[in-house]
Each structure stands twice: as C-alpha cells, then as structure tokens.
Write a protein that holds these residues in place. Structure first.
Motif, PDB file in Angstrom:
ATOM      1  N   ALA A 103      -9.096   7.607 -14.569  1.00 58.80           N
ATOM      2  CA  ALA A 103      -8.771   8.402 -15.272  1.00 58.80           C
ATOM      3  C   ALA A 103      -7.733   8.409 -15.642  1.00 58.80           C
ATOM      4  O   ALA A 103      -6.560   8.207 -15.155  1.00 58.80           O
ATOM      5  N   ASN A 104      -7.101   9.494 -17.417  1.00 58.00           N
ATOM      6  CA  ASN A 104      -6.561   8.833 -17.816  1.00 58.00           C
ATOM      7  C   ASN A 104      -5.207   7.446 -17.800  1.00 58.00           C
ATOM      8  O   ASN A 104      -5.064   7.540 -17.606  1.00 58.00           O
ATOM      9  N   ASP A 105      -6.445   6.619 -17.751  1.00 59.05           N
ATOM     10  CA  ASP A 105      -5.826   5.344 -18.533  1.00 59.05           C
ATOM     11  C   ASP A 105      -5.678   4.593 -16.657  1.00 59.05           C
ATOM     12  O   ASP A 105      -4.204   4.070 -16.965  1.00 59.05           O
ATOM     13  N   LEU A 106      -5.798   6.047 -15.663  1.00 59.77           N
ATOM     14  CA  LEU A 106      -5.067   5.183 -14.185  1.00 59.77           C
ATOM     15  C   LEU A 106      -6.260   5.315 -13.374  1.00 59.77           C
ATOM     16  O   LEU A 106      -6.978   5.734 -13.303  1.00 59.77           O
ATOM     17  N   LEU A 107      -5.758   4.202 -12.656  1.00 61.74           N
ATOM     18  CA  LEU A 107      -6.655   3.726 -11.301  1.00 61.74           C
ATOM     19  C   LEU A 107      -6.792   4.142 -10.029  1.00 61.74           C
ATOM     20  O   LEU A 107      -5.448   3.607  -9.476  1.00 61.74           O
ATOM     21  N   THR A 108      -6.928   4.861  -9.904  1.00 62.51           N
ATOM     22  CA  THR A 108      -7.216   5.646  -7.836  1.00 62.51           C
ATOM     23  C   THR A 108      -7.822   5.437  -7.387  1.00 62.51           C
ATOM     24  O   THR A 108      -9.058   5.667  -7.879  1.00 62.51           O
ATOM     25  N   GLY A 109      -8.165   5.452  -5.764  1.00 63.79           N
ATOM     26  CA  GLY A 109      -8.488   4.851  -5.053  1.00 63.79           C
ATOM     27  C   GLY A 109      -8.219   4.256  -3.555  1.00 63.79           C
ATOM     28  O   GLY A 109      -7.196   4.473  -3.176  1.00 63.79           O
ATOM     29  N   THR A 110      -9.897   4.240  -3.352  1.00 63.13           N
ATOM     30  CA  THR A 110      -9.057   3.312  -1.793  1.00 63.13           C
ATOM     31  C   THR A 110      -9.286   1.867  -1.652  1.00 63.13           C
ATOM     32  O   THR A 110     -10.677   1.640  -1.915  1.00 63.13           O
ATOM     33  N   ILE A 111      -8.645   1.233  -0.518  1.00 64.31           N
ATOM     34  CA  ILE A 111      -9.036   0.371   0.267  1.00 64.31           C
ATOM     35  C   ILE A 111      -9.467   0.326   1.911  1.00 64.31           C
ATOM     36  O   ILE A 111      -8.705   1.620   2.719  1.00 64.31           O
ATOM     37  N   VAL A 112     -10.184   0.000   2.847  1.00 62.03           N
ATOM     38  CA  VAL A 112     -10.424  -0.244   3.591  1.00 62.03           C
ATOM     39  C   VAL A 112     -10.214  -2.055   3.644  1.00 62.03           C
ATOM     40  O   VAL A 112     -10.579  -2.837   3.868  1.00 62.03           O
ATOM     41  N   THR A 113      -9.481  -2.164   4.922  1.00 57.42           N
ATOM     42  CA  THR A 113      -8.594  -3.370   4.749  1.00 57.42           C
ATOM     43  C   THR A 113      -9.581  -3.998   6.150  1.00 57.42           C
ATOM     44  O   THR A 113     -10.458  -3.258   6.795  1.00 57.42           O
ATOM     45  N   SER A 114      -9.457  -5.163   6.470  1.00 56.03           N
ATOM     46  CA  SER A 114     -10.276  -5.975   7.326  1.00 56.03           C
ATOM     47  C   SER A 114      -9.989  -4.738   8.644  1.00 56.03           C
ATOM     48  O   SER A 114     -10.794  -5.549   9.589  1.00 56.03           O
ATOM     49  N   GLY A 115      -9.251  -4.352   8.966  1.00 54.89           N
ATOM     50  CA  GLY A 115      -8.500  -4.298  10.177  1.00 54.89           C
ATOM     51  C   GLY A 115      -8.841  -3.076  10.165  1.00 54.89           C
ATOM     52  O   GLY A 115      -8.970  -2.276  10.923  1.00 54.89           O
ATOM     53  N   GLY A 116      -9.619  -1.829   8.873  1.00 58.82           N
ATOM     54  CA  GLY A 116     -10.211  -0.435   9.572  1.00 58.82           C
ATOM     55  C   GLY A 116      -8.977   0.082   9.102  1.00 58.82           C
ATOM     56  O   GLY A 116      -9.710   1.554   8.883  1.00 58.82           O
ATOM     57  N   GLU A 117      -7.811   0.202   8.137  1.00 57.03           N
ATOM     58  CA  GLU A 117      -7.525   0.985   8.120  1.00 57.03           C
ATOM     59  C   GLU A 117      -7.788   1.593   6.380  1.00 57.03           C
ATOM     60  O   GLU A 117      -7.235   0.718   5.573  1.00 57.03           O
ATOM     61  N   ARG A 118      -7.290   2.759   6.345  1.00 60.42           N
ATOM     62  CA  ARG A 118      -7.501   2.982   5.091  1.00 60.42           C
ATOM     63  C   ARG A 118      -6.433   3.437   4.372  1.00 60.42           C
ATOM     64  O   ARG A 118      -5.864   3.868   5.071  1.00 60.42           O
ATOM     65  N   GLN A 119      -5.967   2.954   3.231  1.00 64.63           N
ATOM     66  CA  GLN A 119      -4.934   3.279   2.335  1.00 64.63           C
ATOM     67  C   GLN A 119      -5.121   3.028   0.916  1.00 64.63           C
ATOM     68  O   GLN A 119      -5.984   3.003  -0.304  1.00 64.63           O
ATOM     69  N   ALA A 120      -4.651   4.439   0.499  1.00 64.75           N
ATOM     70  CA  ALA A 120      -5.084   4.842  -0.606  1.00 64.75           C
ATOM     71  C   ALA A 120      -3.681   4.262  -1.640  1.00 64.75           C
ATOM     72  O   ALA A 120      -2.866   3.656  -1.076  1.00 64.75           O
ATOM     73  N   PHE A 121      -4.153   3.933  -3.074  1.00 62.77           N
ATOM     74  CA  PHE A 121      -3.581   3.077  -3.907  1.00 62.77           C
ATOM     75  C   PHE A 121      -3.406   4.039  -5.532  1.00 62.77           C
ATOM     76  O   PHE A 121      -4.558   4.586  -6.116  1.00 62.77           O
ATOM     77  N   THR A 122      -2.300   3.153  -6.104  1.00 61.84           N
ATOM     78  CA  THR A 122      -3.224   3.858  -7.803  1.00 61.84           C
ATOM     79  C   THR A 122      -2.425   2.917  -8.268  1.00 61.84           C
ATOM     80  O   THR A 122      -1.788   1.657  -8.077  1.00 61.84           O
TER      81      THR A 122
END
Length: 311
Positions: A103-122
């Motif tokens: 959105a507005n040429d920005l990428l945002t979302g969530t990574i779920v690591t191999s260990g199961g941690e949910r990490q937001a990113f921009t």
C-alpha cells in the motif's frame, strides 16, 4: 460433450490468463529493504521478488543472519504475497513463513520464524543507486593509526580488539568493530591475516560483506574468500592462505563493486543486489561505516586506507 469441453477449456484458458496477468503485474515485484521487529529489537532484512516465465513469481530472502536464500515460489492474490522457506541456521525445523501487502508503495506484514515467533515488518523499495557520472575521488584517509582504536567503535559482544605491534588484532571471538565515520562511494585498501579455519569479513557501508575465510573447497562459492556473501561468487581463489598477509582493494560505486584480492580481480564491476546477513541496517541509500567482523574467529588487519568520493 465436445461443446462442453470447449467451453470448459475456454474458461480455463481465460482463468490462467488472468492469473498470469496478475502475477506478471504484481506490485510486489522488485527488491525491498525490510525492518523486522524481532524479539530482541528491530533487525534488517531483505526480499526480492521476480517473474519467472509469464506467471510464476520466485525470489530471494535475507534474514537477520546467514546468506541470501532462494524462494521457489511466491504467491500473490488479493494484494497479498506469501511464501515459505526452510530453515538455514535456525535450530528449529519448521519453515519460515512470510506474508505481506503493498500500500502506497510500502510493504508491510508478518514473518513467522522457524521457531514460531510472529514478527511484524515494514519495507520500502530498495534504491537503484545508479550514478549519473563517474566518481571524482577525494584524498585518501587512513582508518587505523597503528596505535589505538581511535575512530572505531565495537558492538555486538565483548570487545577483544586491541593493537599488537601496530596490527589491529581480534584476539578471540567477540565484538565486531566499525568506523565512526560513514561513507557512500569509495575505494578501500585493507590487509588481513587469518588463522587456519579463520572466518571474518569486511562490511561495506556496514551492509555488504566481502568474505574473509580460510577455505579448502575447490568449488567456489559466494561465501568463500573474495565473494560478496550470499550474492557474488569470485572467479578464482586468489587467497595466499592462512597465516600470511592478504590484500583487498575494493571499489564500491552505488551498487557496483569490484574486488581485487592479492592483485587479482575476482569480482569485476558487479551489482550487489541487497544487504547481506549481519548488516547493521537495511537503509541502502544512506552512507555507512566500514565494519570488521569479529564474532567468528581471531583475525588481524593493518594498512586500512579509504579514498572516498568527493561530495
């Protein structure tokens, strides 16, 4: 039956055509500099999405550490991209999953690591860093004075760097070391000596690692000495080996890098696609320091001279 088959076939072709068009024009295509909110604070990451053929998206991904990893398939539907990749250096066995929207040429979302941690990113689109004119070099600057660590700052662990007989010496694995000054384009002369099975690296702008490592493999790899870690493979092993002094002469202009190892050009004016694992940040368009990796093994450096571009 024949007519029904023809109708179904036409519908299938139309559906495939729409899918192919959606993938070929997906706004996620390109390179993205990411900042991930990890459990221990933010860390830099990077992802590239490209079109393979006319309807399949593939890519590469760099986490907080390790090298660039291939992405076999990226799906893009309803403005959302998704992919999964197996672990690299992670202790867990699960795939890492990635989900992001544009959105507005920005990428945002969530990574779920191999260990199961949910990490937001921009993420923002990585800059092209193309230079319109040839560089005009300034005066050479000596980065290490041969007496003390003036102009340098340690980070990431216990500082085991000291000066021994005018040599910048990492006596045992611990902290990394970076210059206080930051640079855009430059040529860098640096001499280094590593032990048997030694492992270090020289980070350009604090983001792109040129590897320093004792290797015995005959098949060259981007993670070997002379390579840009995870991205660019040297054309030969020009190292003199452990226990003796080796020399790098590195030129970085925008994204284009030339690496000369012991007088031999092993990477010639190649483009570095993105940050390598262990980067200080993902702000590729900003100036950055020279950083020496000290968290792997002992290593020695001397005669560090940088010639920056004139503003």
């Amino acid at each position: 039956m024949t007519r029904h088959f023809a109708i179904v076939s036409a519908a299938l072709i139309a559906s495939l055509s729409m899918t192919a068009g959606a993938q070929a024009n997906a706004p996620v295509i390109g390179r993205w500099d990411l900042t991930v909110q990890g459990d221990n604070g933010p860390y830099p990451s990077w992802v590239e999405v490209s079109l393979s053929g006319n309807r399949t998206l593939v890519g590469r991904f760099v986490a907080g550490g390790g090298s660039a990893r291939p992405i076999a398939k990226v799906t893009y539907t309803n403005n959302t991209m998704r992919f999964a990749i197996p672990p690299q250096w992670d202790a867990a066995n699960n795939d890492m999953t990635f989900e992001g929207t544009v959105a507005n040429d920005l990428l945002t979302g969530t990574i779920v690591t191999s260990g199961g941690e949910r990490q937001a990113f921009t993420g923002k689109r990585a800059p092209a860093l193309r230079r319109a004119t040839a560089p005009v070099w300034g005066a050479p600057v000596t980065l290490f004075n041969g007496r003390d660590l003036s102009g340098w700052t340690s980070f990431g662990g216990t500082n085991n760097w000291k000066v021994v007989s005018s040599v910048l010496t990492n006596s045992k694995p611990g902290a990394n070391l970076m210059t206080d000054a930051k640079y855009t384009d430059f040529t860098l002369h640096i001499e280094f000596r590593y032990p048997k099975n030694g492992n270090s690296g020289v980070y350009l702008r604090g983001r792109h690692e040129v590897q320093v490592e004792d290797i015995s493999d005959t098949e060259l790899n981007s993670t070997h000495i002379g390579g840009v870690y995870g991205f660019l493979v040297p054309n030969e092993n020009a190292a003199k080996g452990p226990g003796v002094w080796n020399t790098y002469d590195i030129t970085l202009i925008g994204r284009r890098v030339t690496v000369v190892l012991n007088g031999k050009t092993v990477i010639a004016d190649q483009v570095i696609p993105g940050i390598t694992g262990g980067a200080l940040d993902s702000d590729e368009g900003a100036p950055g320091p020279i950083y020496l990796q000290g968290d792997h093994t002992t290593v020695e450096y001397r005669n560090l001279v940088i010639t920056p571009v004139k503003p």
